[in-house]
Enzyme design. Sequence first.
Site, PDB file in Angstrom:
ATOM      1  N   LYS A 187       0.846  -1.189   0.000  1.00  0.00           N
ATOM      2  CA  LYS A 187       0.000   0.000   0.000  1.00  0.00           C
ATOM      3  C   LYS A 187       0.880   1.237   0.000  1.00  0.00           C
ATOM      4  O   LYS A 187       1.546   1.549   0.981  1.00  0.00           O
ATOM      5  CB  LYS A 187      -0.917   0.052   1.229  1.00  0.00           C
ATOM      6  CG  LYS A 187      -1.997   1.131   1.033  1.00  0.00           C
ATOM      7  CD  LYS A 187      -2.666   1.560   2.313  1.00  0.00           C
ATOM      8  CE  LYS A 187      -1.866   2.594   3.070  1.00  0.00           C
ATOM      9  NZ  LYS A 187      -1.694   3.890   2.336  1.00  0.00           N
ATOM     10  N   GLY A 240       7.093   4.867   8.414  1.00  0.00           N
ATOM     11  CA  GLY A 240       6.197   5.992   8.680  1.00  0.00           C
ATOM     12  C   GLY A 240       6.346   6.479  10.105  1.00  0.00           C
ATOM     13  O   GLY A 240       7.444   6.432  10.674  1.00  0.00           O
ATOM     14  N   GLU A 262      10.531   1.162  10.140  1.00  0.00           N
ATOM     15  CA  GLU A 262      11.526   2.223   9.984  1.00  0.00           C
ATOM     16  C   GLU A 262      10.779   3.517  10.254  1.00  0.00           C
ATOM     17  O   GLU A 262       9.915   3.911   9.483  1.00  0.00           O
ATOM     18  CB  GLU A 262      12.117   2.170   8.570  1.00  0.00           C
ATOM     19  CG  GLU A 262      13.471   2.829   8.514  1.00  0.00           C
ATOM     20  CD  GLU A 262      13.358   4.260   8.080  1.00  0.00           C
ATOM     21  OE1 GLU A 262      13.271   5.134   8.984  1.00  0.00           O
ATOM     22  OE2 GLU A 262      13.343   4.503   6.874  1.00  0.00           O
ATOM     23  N   CYS A 296      13.450  10.940   7.391  1.00  0.00           N
ATOM     24  CA  CYS A 296      13.400  10.296   8.704  1.00  0.00           C
ATOM     25  C   CYS A 296      14.718  10.506   9.443  1.00  0.00           C
ATOM     26  O   CYS A 296      14.751  10.555  10.657  1.00  0.00           O
ATOM     27  CB  CYS A 296      13.113   8.819   8.538  1.00  0.00           C
ATOM     28  SG  CYS A 296      14.172   8.041   7.329  1.00  0.00           S
ATOM     29  N   GLU A 393       9.833  15.461  16.285  1.00  0.00           N
ATOM     30  CA  GLU A 393      10.157  15.427  14.860  1.00  0.00           C
ATOM     31  C   GLU A 393       9.288  16.457  14.129  1.00  0.00           C
ATOM     32  O   GLU A 393       8.069  16.421  14.212  1.00  0.00           O
ATOM     33  CB  GLU A 393       9.879  14.025  14.304  1.00  0.00           C
ATOM     34  CG  GLU A 393      10.299  13.856  12.865  1.00  0.00           C
ATOM     35  CD  GLU A 393      10.176  12.415  12.384  1.00  0.00           C
ATOM     36  OE1 GLU A 393       9.170  11.763  12.691  1.00  0.00           O
ATOM     37  OE2 GLU A 393      11.104  11.950  11.683  1.00  0.00           O
TER      38      GLU A 393
HETATM   39  P1  NAI Z   1       1.779   7.652   8.680  1.00  0.00           P
HETATM   40  O1  NAI Z   1       2.552   6.748   9.556  1.00  0.00           O
HETATM   41  O2  NAI Z   1       0.368   7.937   9.060  1.00  0.00           O
HETATM   42  O3  NAI Z   1       1.729   7.074   7.184  1.00  0.00           O
HETATM   43  C1  NAI Z   1       2.677   6.182   6.627  1.00  0.00           C
HETATM   44  C2  NAI Z   1       1.940   5.047   5.906  1.00  0.00           C
HETATM   45  O4  NAI Z   1       1.169   4.316   6.848  1.00  0.00           O
HETATM   46  C3  NAI Z   1       0.948   5.541   4.843  1.00  0.00           C
HETATM   47  O5  NAI Z   1       0.932   4.623   3.770  1.00  0.00           O
HETATM   48  C4  NAI Z   1      -0.376   5.485   5.583  1.00  0.00           C
HETATM   49  O6  NAI Z   1      -1.494   5.355   4.755  1.00  0.00           O
HETATM   50  C5  NAI Z   1      -0.188   4.239   6.433  1.00  0.00           C
HETATM   51  N1  NAI Z   1      -1.043   4.168   7.619  1.00  0.00           N
HETATM   52  C6  NAI Z   1      -1.541   5.198   8.347  1.00  0.00           C
HETATM   53  N2  NAI Z   1      -2.310   4.728   9.349  1.00  0.00           N
HETATM   54  C7  NAI Z   1      -2.305   3.386   9.250  1.00  0.00           C
HETATM   55  C8  NAI Z   1      -2.927   2.332   9.997  1.00  0.00           C
HETATM   56  N3  NAI Z   1      -3.721   2.588  11.027  1.00  0.00           N
HETATM   57  N4  NAI Z   1      -2.702   1.059   9.631  1.00  0.00           N
HETATM   58  C9  NAI Z   1      -1.907   0.777   8.586  1.00  0.00           C
HETATM   59  N5  NAI Z   1      -1.312   1.725   7.837  1.00  0.00           N
HETATM   60  C10 NAI Z   1      -1.494   3.011   8.158  1.00  0.00           C
HETATM   61  O7  NAI Z   1       2.572   9.008   8.541  1.00  0.00           O
HETATM   62  P2  NAI Z   1       1.986  10.412   7.989  1.00  0.00           P
HETATM   63  O8  NAI Z   1       0.687  10.694   8.676  1.00  0.00           O
HETATM   64  O9  NAI Z   1       1.992  10.365   6.526  1.00  0.00           O
HETATM   65  O10 NAI Z   1       3.070  11.441   8.500  1.00  0.00           O
HETATM   66  C11 NAI Z   1       3.028  11.899   9.834  1.00  0.00           C
HETATM   67  C12 NAI Z   1       4.403  12.062  10.407  1.00  0.00           C
HETATM   68  O11 NAI Z   1       5.089  10.805  10.409  1.00  0.00           O
HETATM   69  C13 NAI Z   1       5.343  12.992   9.662  1.00  0.00           C
HETATM   70  O12 NAI Z   1       5.167  14.320  10.027  1.00  0.00           O
HETATM   71  C14 NAI Z   1       6.681  12.464  10.092  1.00  0.00           C
HETATM   72  O13 NAI Z   1       7.020  12.997  11.345  1.00  0.00           O
HETATM   73  C15 NAI Z   1       6.459  10.978  10.218  1.00  0.00           C
HETATM   74  N6  NAI Z   1       6.871  10.254   9.007  1.00  0.00           N
HETATM   75  C16 NAI Z   1       8.044   9.558   9.010  1.00  0.00           C
HETATM   76  C17 NAI Z   1       8.484   8.938   7.867  1.00  0.00           C
HETATM   77  C18 NAI Z   1       9.749   8.189   7.826  1.00  0.00           C
HETATM   78  O14 NAI Z   1      10.368   8.099   6.774  1.00  0.00           O
HETATM   79  N7  NAI Z   1      10.174   7.566   8.909  1.00  0.00           N
HETATM   80  C19 NAI Z   1       7.748   9.016   6.608  1.00  0.00           C
HETATM   81  C20 NAI Z   1       6.489   9.715   6.714  1.00  0.00           C
HETATM   82  C21 NAI Z   1       6.108  10.307   7.876  1.00  0.00           C
END
Ligand code: NAI
Length: 490
Positions: A187, A240, A262, A296, A393
């Site tokens: 996804k 994420g 990660e 990240c 962050e």
């Molecule tokens: P997120 O963790 O919500 O999204 C990342 C992925 O997880 C997306 O594909 C999303 O659809 C999916 N996801 C969200 N909720 C889920 C659930 N309940 N079950 C399964 N999959 C789920 O991150 P978001 O909201 O895009 O960004 C928020 C913050 O997260 C950013 O401001 C940043 O601080 C951090 N982040 C860190 C990243 C990294 O590379 N470590 C990448 C993106 C965000």
Amino acid sequence: MSTTASVETRPEVRQTQCFIGGKWIPAASGKMFPTMHPATEEVVAQVAEGDADDVDLAVEVAREALEHGPWATMDARERGELLFRLADLIEQENDELAALETLDNGKPIRDARTGDIPLVVDCLRYYAGFADKIHGQTIPVRGNYFTYTRREPVGVVGQIIPWNFPALMVAWKWGPALAAGCTVVMKPAEQTPLSCLRMARLAQKAGFPDGVINVVPGYGPTAGAAIVRHPGIDKIAFTGEMSTAQLIMREAATTLKRLTFELGGKSPNVVFADADLEQAAHGAHLGLYFNQGQCCCAGSRLFVQEEVHDELIERLAAMNHTRKVGNPFDIETEQGPQIDQAQMDKILHYIDLGLQEGASCVTGGGRVGEQGYFVEPTLFSGVTDEMTIAKEEIFGPVLSVLKFKDEREIVERANATHFGLAAAVWTRDIGKAHRIAAKVRAGTVWVNCYDIFDAAAPFGGFKMSGMGRELGEAGLQAYTETKTVTVALA
Ligand code: NAI
Ligand code: MG
């Protein structure tokens, strides 16, 4: 080189459906969701909004492909050849894929073209070469027995990825999974589904059998959660936010799925007075502002030894003053928009908190223009360890500079965080560099450099920055199960 700015044309969007079992199909619900160009806020495509029913179908075909299809009996070297072919096709489409990435994510075209997509190709080739080198062992056990291990694919893997490096995250996830012989239900992030769908099309062209790679675009709490809950999925690889990983871990407990995470960071970047300041300034700048600060591993806590503090601030400020922020399709652009309104608002909120809590804003501090999610390159000095901007962050172009006195204090301050993804140290004293590298609790430590990644070098987090490692041989671990076979010789 010409100094005339050239603005690249936008790519055509060709894949917008779910990719399941080798077919391009609408979501079972018939729903679509919009994906945007963050520089203009215009909708560039409507994409199939997958949910539990689509995930069910994807898992069914992925299971079938794992156990019965041509993939199940294909030898490892041939799996590697398919990965090499996919890498070749992506390389041929480098500029088009880069443009698709810029359209969906907003990152500068020159970064996408010379960074993201070439790194995708490199990563896939690295793992292509590994497919036939995943070895078991022969083990000298007691008694008249012959014992050996087999490293078998862990099974059907659910891969959930973020929006900051959409295509590169596909490569980091598909490379090791496919080399190991797994099948995949992916996804992509709801903000950036397009390059992943394009790569699925290229995988189909490369000859991956139907059902080996499946893509279900959609939202996290629906499609993502359905992948996490599904009993037919053996492992989740997630990149994420930390709080999403915590949710996933709880949900995955029911089926005891294997998990790799990660997550984010608040990485310390430590500049000693004996460093090459020119290099350190460039490294610190890149380490935070690269990719609009949406990394990240961003070096978001810049610790500078007091003797060189003011000079380093001056150098960083000068770089921010000349930074080209704007249309990401302009080849000269260095910084594009943030991914969406929510991220921009979050960043602006942190900037307010920085001001309220007493940090000094040296450059930036606001939005750029009124269309698109652009934020000025922002530099704070006078930041202390207790301030919110030194702890949380921000995931945007906001750099916090903190002063320090000596080596004794710095390790403790660098480690005073629940994160542990990356760290860097700048010094000409080789002993000091290695001492710090050994003491910092982080998965990656850079010495006199920043953001140096390689497909062969493991990457991942200590503490709450993650679980497991990606890239390198270490990245294969979580995609295999070890089976022990013991044969009586008598
Ligand atoms: P997120 O963790 O919500 O999204 C990342 C992925 O997880 C997306 O594909 C999303 O659809 C999916 N996801 C969200 N909720 C889920 C659930 N309940 N079950 C399964 N999959 C789920 O991150 P978001 O909201 O895009 O960004 C928020 C913050 O997260 C950013 O401001 C940043 O601080 C951090 N982040 C860190 C990243 C990294 O590379 N470590 C990448 C993106 C965000
Ligand atoms: Mg979220």
